[in-house]
Enzyme design. Sequence first.
Site, PDB file in Angstrom:
ATOM      1  N   GLU A  33       0.150  -1.073   0.103  1.00 34.06           N
ATOM      2  CA  GLU A  33      -0.054  -0.298   0.200  1.00 34.06           C
ATOM      3  C   GLU A  33       0.445   1.273  -0.350  1.00 34.06           C
ATOM      4  O   GLU A  33       2.226   1.060   0.541  1.00 34.06           O
ATOM      5  CB  GLU A  33      -1.197  -0.068   1.042  1.00 34.06           C
TER       6      GLU A  33
ATOM      7  N   ARG B 257       5.612 -13.002   9.282  1.00 29.63           N
ATOM      8  CA  ARG B 257       5.736 -12.044   9.130  1.00 29.63           C
ATOM      9  C   ARG B 257       7.283 -11.835   9.541  1.00 29.63           C
ATOM     10  O   ARG B 257       7.927 -12.323  11.232  1.00 29.63           O
ATOM     11  CB  ARG B 257       4.977  -9.922   9.286  1.00 29.63           C
TER      12      ARG B 257
ATOM     13  N   LYS C  60       4.211   1.041   9.553  1.00 24.71           N
ATOM     14  CA  LYS C  60       4.410   2.034   9.168  1.00 24.71           C
ATOM     15  C   LYS C  60       3.915   2.901   9.859  1.00 24.71           C
ATOM     16  O   LYS C  60       4.331   4.370   9.504  1.00 24.71           O
ATOM     17  CB  LYS C  60       3.777   1.611   7.563  1.00 24.71           C
TER      18      LYS C  60
HETATM   19  P1  ATP Z   1       2.512  -2.491   7.887  1.00 26.25           P
HETATM   20  O1  ATP Z   1       1.930  -2.741   9.048  1.00 26.25           O
HETATM   21  O2  ATP Z   1       3.921  -1.982   8.537  1.00 26.25           O
HETATM   22  O3  ATP Z   1       1.958  -0.954   8.428  1.00 26.25           O
HETATM   23  P2  ATP Z   1       1.629  -3.718   5.440  1.00 26.25           P
HETATM   24  O4  ATP Z   1       1.465  -5.509   5.726  1.00 26.25           O
HETATM   25  O5  ATP Z   1       0.136  -2.818   6.063  1.00 26.25           O
HETATM   26  O6  ATP Z   1       2.216  -3.061   6.831  1.00 26.25           O
HETATM   27  P3  ATP Z   1       1.361  -3.149   3.344  1.00 26.25           P
HETATM   28  O7  ATP Z   1       2.152  -2.415   2.695  1.00 26.25           O
HETATM   29  O8  ATP Z   1       0.058  -4.230   2.993  1.00 26.25           O
HETATM   30  O9  ATP Z   1       2.363  -3.224   4.104  1.00 26.25           O
HETATM   31  O10 ATP Z   1       2.196  -4.549   2.881  1.00 26.25           O
HETATM   32  C1  ATP Z   1       3.041  -5.423   1.223  1.00 26.25           C
HETATM   33  C2  ATP Z   1       3.527  -6.579   1.907  1.00 26.25           C
HETATM   34  O11 ATP Z   1       4.646  -7.064   2.630  1.00 26.25           O
HETATM   35  C3  ATP Z   1       2.716  -7.191   2.668  1.00 26.25           C
HETATM   36  O12 ATP Z   1       2.247  -8.283   1.289  1.00 26.25           O
HETATM   37  C4  ATP Z   1       2.481  -7.573   3.488  1.00 26.25           C
HETATM   38  O13 ATP Z   1       2.180  -8.828   3.872  1.00 26.25           O
HETATM   39  C5  ATP Z   1       3.965  -7.947   3.792  1.00 26.25           C
HETATM   40  N1  ATP Z   1       4.522  -7.272   4.580  1.00 26.25           N
HETATM   41  C6  ATP Z   1       4.696  -6.122   4.985  1.00 26.25           C
HETATM   42  N2  ATP Z   1       5.597  -5.699   6.832  1.00 26.25           N
HETATM   43  C7  ATP Z   1       5.818  -7.309   6.142  1.00 26.25           C
HETATM   44  C8  ATP Z   1       7.085  -7.900   7.721  1.00 26.25           C
HETATM   45  N3  ATP Z   1       7.091  -6.820   8.392  1.00 26.25           N
HETATM   46  N4  ATP Z   1       7.597  -9.086   7.270  1.00 26.25           N
HETATM   47  C9  ATP Z   1       7.276  -9.614   6.458  1.00 26.25           C
HETATM   48  N5  ATP Z   1       6.030  -9.345   5.388  1.00 26.25           N
HETATM   49  C10 ATP Z   1       5.722  -8.075   5.303  1.00 26.25           C
HETATM   50 MG    MG Z   2      -1.212  -4.047   4.808  1.00 29.24          MG
END
Ligand code: ATP
Ligand code: MG
Length: 566
Positions: free
Chosen positions: A37, A262, A272
Site C-alpha cells: 500500500e 512476518r 508503517k
Molecule cells: P504495516 O503493518 O507495517 O503497516 P503492511 O502490511 O500494511 O505494513 P503493506 O504495504 O500492505 O504493509 O505490505 C505489502 C506486503 O508486504 C504485504 O504482502 C505484507 O504482508 C508484506 N509485509 C509487510 N510487513 C511485513 C513484515 N514485517 N514481514 C514480512 N512481510 C511484510
Molecule cells: Mg497491508
Amino acid sequence: MNTEETPTRSDFIRQIINDDNDTGKHDGRVQTRFPPEPNGYLHIGHAKSICLNFGLSEEYQGKCNLRFDDTNPLTEDTEYVDSIRSDVRWLGFDWDDREYYASNYFDQLYDFAIQLIQAGKAYVCDLNPEEVSEYRGPWNGVGKESPGRSRTVEENLDLFERMKSGEFKDGEKTLRAKIDMGAKNMNMRDPTIYRIRHASHHRSGDKWCIYPMYDFTHGLSDSIERITHSICTLEFENHRPLYDWFLAQLGVFHPQQIEFARLNLTYTVLSKRKLLSLVKENHVDGWDDPRMPTISGYRRRGYTPESIRNFCKEIGVTKYNSLTDIHLLERSIREHLNRISPRVMGVLNPLKVVIENFPEEKVEYRDAVNNPEDPAAGTRPVAFTRELYIERDDFMEDPPRKFFRLAPGKEVRLRYAYFLKCEEVIKDPVTGEVTELRCSYDPETSGGHAPDGRKVKGTIHWVSASESVQADVRLYEHLFSCEDPNAIQEGDDWRNHLNPNSVQVLEDCRVEACLASASPDERYQFERKGYFCLDRQDSTPEKLVFNRTVTLKDTWAKVKKKTNGG
Ligand code: ATP
Ligand code: MG
C-alpha cells in the site's frame, strides 16, 4: 561462511507450489505479486516479502507483479509510489511492464459489487461506524443483523448508485456483504465492501467518492491478475474464508492465499504507522535516516542489496511469529562488506604526532594492501610524513600492564610503516589535555620488523597530517534501547524507548586523501574502526560526511558472552 553461497531452503510454501505443479493445478504456472500500500516507505519486513515473491517467480520460471494496493485516498501518495519502485529495483528485482494499481480496477470492482447485490449477496447499510462495530458483537459471541439487511435488490441497486453519485456524506452508508452475523469468524459477519470517502485519490482524482475495502479489493485484484499463489502475512489467516467467499460467489479465477510469519526484528519497529510517526515527530531525519529500518535508510547507511537478500534467505519463511535478532542482519552486512570493501585508514579522534627525526618537507609513499580478502584489489600508496595523526585512545600516558599501544618511552608499530617511539608528551598548560606527542621512528623497521629482533606487540593506524582530508563521521547505535519496543508494558509509550545515543557525530576526523573522490555507492573498511560510506544526502566535496555502516566485530556478542559468564 561465504554470503553468496547461502542456498535457498525449501519450506512449506515451496512445498505447496511443488504439489500444485505435480497435480497440474495451474498447468505449472507460478504467478505471484508484491502488493504494497503506497502509504509509507518500504522496510526490511517488506524486503522479506519481496525476496519471497520475486524469488519464487525466479525459481519457478514464473512472474511476479508489482501491485500498488491503493484503496485509501487519505493516506496514500505518489511520493510513496516512487520510493517503492526505486527500492524494489535497488534490491535487485524487476517487474518488467507488470506494474499494476488496485485503483485501475475500480470500475471492475464496482461491477463485481453490483453482481453481488444482484445475487442478493450484498446490501446497503445505514448504520454508522460505531453501530456497525456494536452490531458485529464480541469475538466469542454472535452479531446482530443490520436493518438494511432485508432491503430488496432494487432498493440496494438504487442506494448504491446514489452512494456512488455523491448523495451521502462520509460514514452515512456502507455496502456490506450478506454472509452470516452468527459466524464464529468475525470477518464473516457481513463485512463492509464499500465506504464513502469524499477525498481525492492520488491516481483516480475525484472520479470516485466510494472506495472498496481491502479484503474485497485484494482477492479480486489477485484474481484479475490471475495470481496463482497469493502470499501474505499471518494476520490474514482468518481473512482467508472471506477471500475465498468473494471469489466463489463471483465465480472468478481463484488464487490460493498462503500465509507466512512476518519479520519482527529486535531493537526495531516495523509498523508503517510507527515509522511514519518517527518521521512526522522528527525523532529521525526522514524516511531515509540511516537509523531507520527502511530500504532507503539502509541504502544510505551503506547496506548492500546482496546482504539484505542473503539475510532474507538465511531467516527463511515459517508459519510461526517470532522475533529475529538484528545482529543476524548486521552479520550479513559485515560478511559481504568484508569481501568487497577496500581498506583505508581513518582517524576518528585525532591526536597529533610529530616525528622529530623525519625530514620536514619529505613525503614517503608506503604500500598499503587494498583488500586482503581480494588479492586482485592490489595496493595503494599512502603518504607518510613528519606530522601524523593517530587515534587518541591508542595513546595512554599512564597505561595498565596489558596496554600494547603507544605510551611514554614505549614503541608501537604503525600499520604499513615503521616502529614509532613516544619521546615526549605535550599538554595544554591550562587544561592538562594531551595535545601532541613528540616521537621518533626507526628507519630500519620499514618491513614492520626490527633487524635487532626487538618486538612490539601493538599495531595502530594513522594518517599523514598534511596528506589527509577532514571529514565528519556519524556513528550509529540501534534506534531503540529495548530489545522489543513492540512489546512494552501497558501505559508506557514505545517512543519512551528510543535510544538517545542512536547517532553520535564526530567532527574533525582525518581520513586518507584518496577518500576525497569517494562515491556514496562505495563502502570502505576504515581499518580497526568498521565499515563506512559517504552520506549520499549530506556529504559534499567541501565537507565529507561518512556514515558507519556497521562495526567490524559483533561487539554485542562479546558483551553477551561476558554477561553469560562465558
Ligand atoms: P504495516 O503493518 O507495517 O503497516 P503492511 O502490511 O500494511 O505494513 P503493506 O504495504 O500492505 O504493509 O505490505 C505489502 C506486503 O508486504 C504485504 O504482502 C505484507 O504482508 C508484506 N509485509 C509487510 N510487513 C511485513 C513484515 N514485517 N514481514 C514480512 N512481510 C511484510
Ligand atoms: Mg497491508
